[in-house]
Design a protein around this motif. Structure first.
Motif, PDB file in Angstrom:
ATOM      1  N   THR A  40       0.825  -1.205   0.000  1.00 53.48           N
ATOM      2  CA  THR A  40       0.000   0.000   0.000  1.00 53.48           C
ATOM      3  C   THR A  40       0.860   1.256   0.000  1.00 53.48           C
ATOM      4  OG1 THR A  40      -0.133  -0.163   2.409  1.00 53.48           O
ATOM      5  CG2 THR A  40      -2.003  -1.023   1.127  1.00 53.48           C
ATOM      6  N   ALA A  41       1.980   1.212   0.665  1.00 52.82           N
ATOM      7  CA  ALA A  41       2.913   2.338   0.783  1.00 52.82           C
ATOM      8  C   ALA A  41       4.167   1.777   1.428  1.00 52.82           C
ATOM      9  CB  ALA A  41       2.320   3.443   1.659  1.00 52.82           C
ATOM     10  N   ARG A  42       5.189   2.596   1.571  1.00 55.03           N
ATOM     11  CA  ARG A  42       6.345   2.178   2.363  1.00 55.03           C
ATOM     12  C   ARG A  42       5.903   2.007   3.814  1.00 55.03           C
ATOM     13  NH1 ARG A  42      11.146   6.483   1.320  1.00 55.03           N
ATOM     14  NH2 ARG A  42      11.718   5.947  -0.813  1.00 55.03           N
ATOM     15  N   LEU A  43       6.629   1.192   4.581  1.00 52.80           N
ATOM     16  CA  LEU A  43       6.411   1.112   6.017  1.00 52.80           C
ATOM     17  C   LEU A  43       6.658   2.520   6.566  1.00 52.80           C
ATOM     18  CD1 LEU A  43       5.925  -0.825   8.470  1.00 52.80           C
ATOM     19  CD2 LEU A  43       8.421  -0.900   8.672  1.00 52.80           C
ATOM     20  N   HIS A  44       5.662   3.091   7.282  1.00 56.15           N
ATOM     21  CA  HIS A  44       5.789   4.486   7.703  1.00 56.15           C
ATOM     22  C   HIS A  44       4.918   4.795   8.912  1.00 56.15           C
ATOM     23  CE1 HIS A  44       2.031   4.585   5.467  1.00 56.15           C
ATOM     24  NE2 HIS A  44       1.770   5.757   6.035  1.00 56.15           N
ATOM     25  N   SER A  45       5.193   5.953   9.506  1.00 59.13           N
ATOM     26  CA  SER A  45       4.345   6.519  10.551  1.00 59.13           C
ATOM     27  C   SER A  45       4.210   8.012  10.290  1.00 59.13           C
ATOM     28  CB  SER A  45       4.941   6.269  11.941  1.00 59.13           C
ATOM     29  OG  SER A  45       6.159   6.974  12.085  1.00 59.13           O
ATOM     30  N   HIS A  46       3.225   8.621  10.934  1.00 60.22           N
ATOM     31  CA  HIS A  46       2.966  10.066  10.803  1.00 60.22           C
ATOM     32  C   HIS A  46       3.047  10.727  12.169  1.00 60.22           C
ATOM     33  CE1 HIS A  46       1.310  10.018   6.665  1.00 60.22           C
ATOM     34  NE2 HIS A  46       0.869   8.816   6.984  1.00 60.22           N
ATOM     35  N   SER A  47       3.510  11.960  12.193  1.00 61.49           N
ATOM     36  CA  SER A  47       3.528  12.716  13.448  1.00 61.49           C
ATOM     37  C   SER A  47       2.221  13.459  13.692  1.00 61.49           C
ATOM     38  CB  SER A  47       4.689  13.714  13.457  1.00 61.49           C
ATOM     39  OG  SER A  47       4.463  14.740  12.508  1.00 61.49           O
ATOM     40  N   ALA A  48       1.417  13.697  12.635  1.00 59.49           N
ATOM     41  CA  ALA A  48       0.224  14.523  12.804  1.00 59.49           C
ATOM     42  C   ALA A  48      -1.017  13.968  12.115  1.00 59.49           C
ATOM     43  CB  ALA A  48       0.501  15.942  12.274  1.00 59.49           C
ATOM     44  N   VAL A  49      -0.928  12.807  11.489  1.00 57.68           N
ATOM     45  CA  VAL A  49      -2.048  12.258  10.719  1.00 57.68           C
ATOM     46  C   VAL A  49      -2.414  10.882  11.275  1.00 57.68           C
ATOM     47  CG1 VAL A  49      -2.776  11.474   8.424  1.00 57.68           C
ATOM     48  CG2 VAL A  49      -1.345  13.509   8.637  1.00 57.68           C
ATOM     49  N   ASP A  50      -3.676  10.720  11.672  1.00 59.02           N
ATOM     50  CA  ASP A  50      -4.176   9.395  12.036  1.00 59.02           C
ATOM     51  C   ASP A  50      -4.523   8.670  10.750  1.00 59.02           C
ATOM     52  OD1 ASP A  50      -4.105   9.693  14.863  1.00 59.02           O
ATOM     53  OD2 ASP A  50      -6.007  10.766  14.816  1.00 59.02           O
ATOM     54  N   GLU A  51      -4.288   7.354  10.722  1.00 57.81           N
ATOM     55  CA  GLU A  51      -4.523   6.594   9.496  1.00 57.81           C
ATOM     56  C   GLU A  51      -5.269   5.300   9.827  1.00 57.81           C
ATOM     57  OE1 GLU A  51      -1.945   5.933   5.470  1.00 57.81           O
ATOM     58  OE2 GLU A  51      -0.876   5.951   7.352  1.00 57.81           O
ATOM     59  N   TYR A  52      -6.192   4.924   8.945  1.00 56.74           N
ATOM     60  CA  TYR A  52      -6.971   3.700   9.095  1.00 56.74           C
ATOM     61  C   TYR A  52      -6.991   2.983   7.743  1.00 56.74           C
ATOM     62  CZ  TYR A  52      -8.627   6.169  13.193  1.00 56.74           C
ATOM     63  OH  TYR A  52      -8.676   6.857  14.367  1.00 56.74           O
ATOM     64  N   TYR A  53      -6.959   1.647   7.795  1.00 61.24           N
ATOM     65  CA  TYR A  53      -7.105   0.839   6.594  1.00 61.24           C
ATOM     66  C   TYR A  53      -8.282  -0.104   6.808  1.00 61.24           C
ATOM     67  CZ  TYR A  53      -2.015   1.839   6.458  1.00 61.24           C
ATOM     68  OH  TYR A  53      -0.779   2.412   6.505  1.00 61.24           O
ATOM     69  N   LEU A  54      -9.153  -0.230   5.821  1.00 57.76           N
ATOM     70  CA  LEU A  54     -10.211  -1.221   5.827  1.00 57.76           C
ATOM     71  C   LEU A  54      -9.987  -2.115   4.620  1.00 57.76           C
ATOM     72  CD1 LEU A  54     -12.849  -2.467   6.875  1.00 57.76           C
ATOM     73  CD2 LEU A  54     -14.080  -0.750   5.505  1.00 57.76           C
ATOM     74  N   VAL A  55      -9.698  -3.398   4.864  1.00 55.50           N
ATOM     75  CA  VAL A  55      -9.479  -4.344   3.773  1.00 55.50           C
ATOM     76  C   VAL A  55     -10.847  -4.721   3.214  1.00 55.50           C
ATOM     77  CG1 VAL A  55      -8.503  -6.563   3.084  1.00 55.50           C
ATOM     78  CG2 VAL A  55      -7.378  -5.198   4.873  1.00 55.50           C
ATOM     79  N   LEU A  56     -11.086  -4.385   1.936  1.00 52.99           N
ATOM     80  CA  LEU A  56     -12.366  -4.656   1.294  1.00 52.99           C
ATOM     81  C   LEU A  56     -12.388  -6.031   0.634  1.00 52.99           C
ATOM     82  CD1 LEU A  56     -12.904  -1.132  -0.298  1.00 52.99           C
ATOM     83  CD2 LEU A  56     -13.861  -2.016   1.844  1.00 52.99           C
ATOM     84  N   SER A  57     -11.252  -6.430   0.042  1.00 53.85           N
ATOM     85  CA  SER A  57     -11.165  -7.760  -0.569  1.00 53.85           C
ATOM     86  C   SER A  57      -9.707  -8.183  -0.641  1.00 53.85           C
ATOM     87  CB  SER A  57     -11.792  -7.770  -1.971  1.00 53.85           C
ATOM     88  OG  SER A  57     -11.032  -6.979  -2.860  1.00 53.85           O
TER      89      SER A  57
END
Length: 176
Positions: A40-57
């Motif tokens: 989905t992207a490089r392995l990463h973290s954010h200092s100011a952005v919350d992130e969520y993933y929902l696996v659809l399929s």
């Protein structure tokens, strides 16, 4: 492309962001189809952005921090801000996945400053209004060096080294 959506990073991708024009405020969402052998992207973290993933399929391997877990349809992954919680989804199980990727920003105009940490590449990305750039860890100096020479006159170079400089209110830094 649907109204109110833009392609990710201006590239021709199978991902579209649903923008706040649709009334979702500070939430930026995109549906992304990730082919086998990708992420989905490089392995990463954010200092100011919350992130969520929902696996659809599909099924994939979730890398989160130092853990790995197989995930499938209906899995909701929440990743709050902070440098210690890195994540991404890797399609190493021989199939593609479709993911709803959701980012919650502090402001709706994306002006907030956010430091994105990429541990696999040893890089930091500085983004937000007035910030544009990336930096490799090897060019960073230690906090001890900063505090030991806080009142000294010097300028850091791109490679992390320094040069003595005449800065008002500071004495020139002497070689260590």
């Amino acid at each position: 492309m649907p109204i109110g959506a833009i392609s990710a990073h201006g590239r021709n991708e199978a991902a579209h962001y649903v923008m706040p024009l649709l009334g979702v405020g500070r939430a930026f969402m995109r549906v992304e189809i990730v082919p086998p052998g990708s992420a989905t992207a490089r392995l990463h973290s954010h200092s100011a952005v919350d992130e969520y993933y929902l696996v659809l399929s599909g099924r994939a391997l979730l890398r989160m921090g130092s853990h790995e877990l197989e995930v499938g349809p209906g899995t909701l992954i929440g990743k709050p801000t902070g440098p210690d919680l890195t994540s991404h989804l890797v399609t190493s199980l021989g199939e593609s996945i479709t993911v709803l990727d959701m980012e919650i920003w502090p402001d709706r105009e994306l002006r907030s400053k956010d430091i994105v940490y990429y541990p696999d590449q040893h890089e930091l990305l500085w983004r937000g209004e007035g910030w544009r750039g990336a930096q490799v860890f090897s060019s960073l100096s230690s906090a001890e060096d900063l505090f030991q020479h806080y009142d000294d006159g010097y300028v850091r170079q791109d490679d992390g080294s320094w040069r003595s400089a005449n800065i008002p209110g500071t004495a020139p830094r002497e070689p260590d």
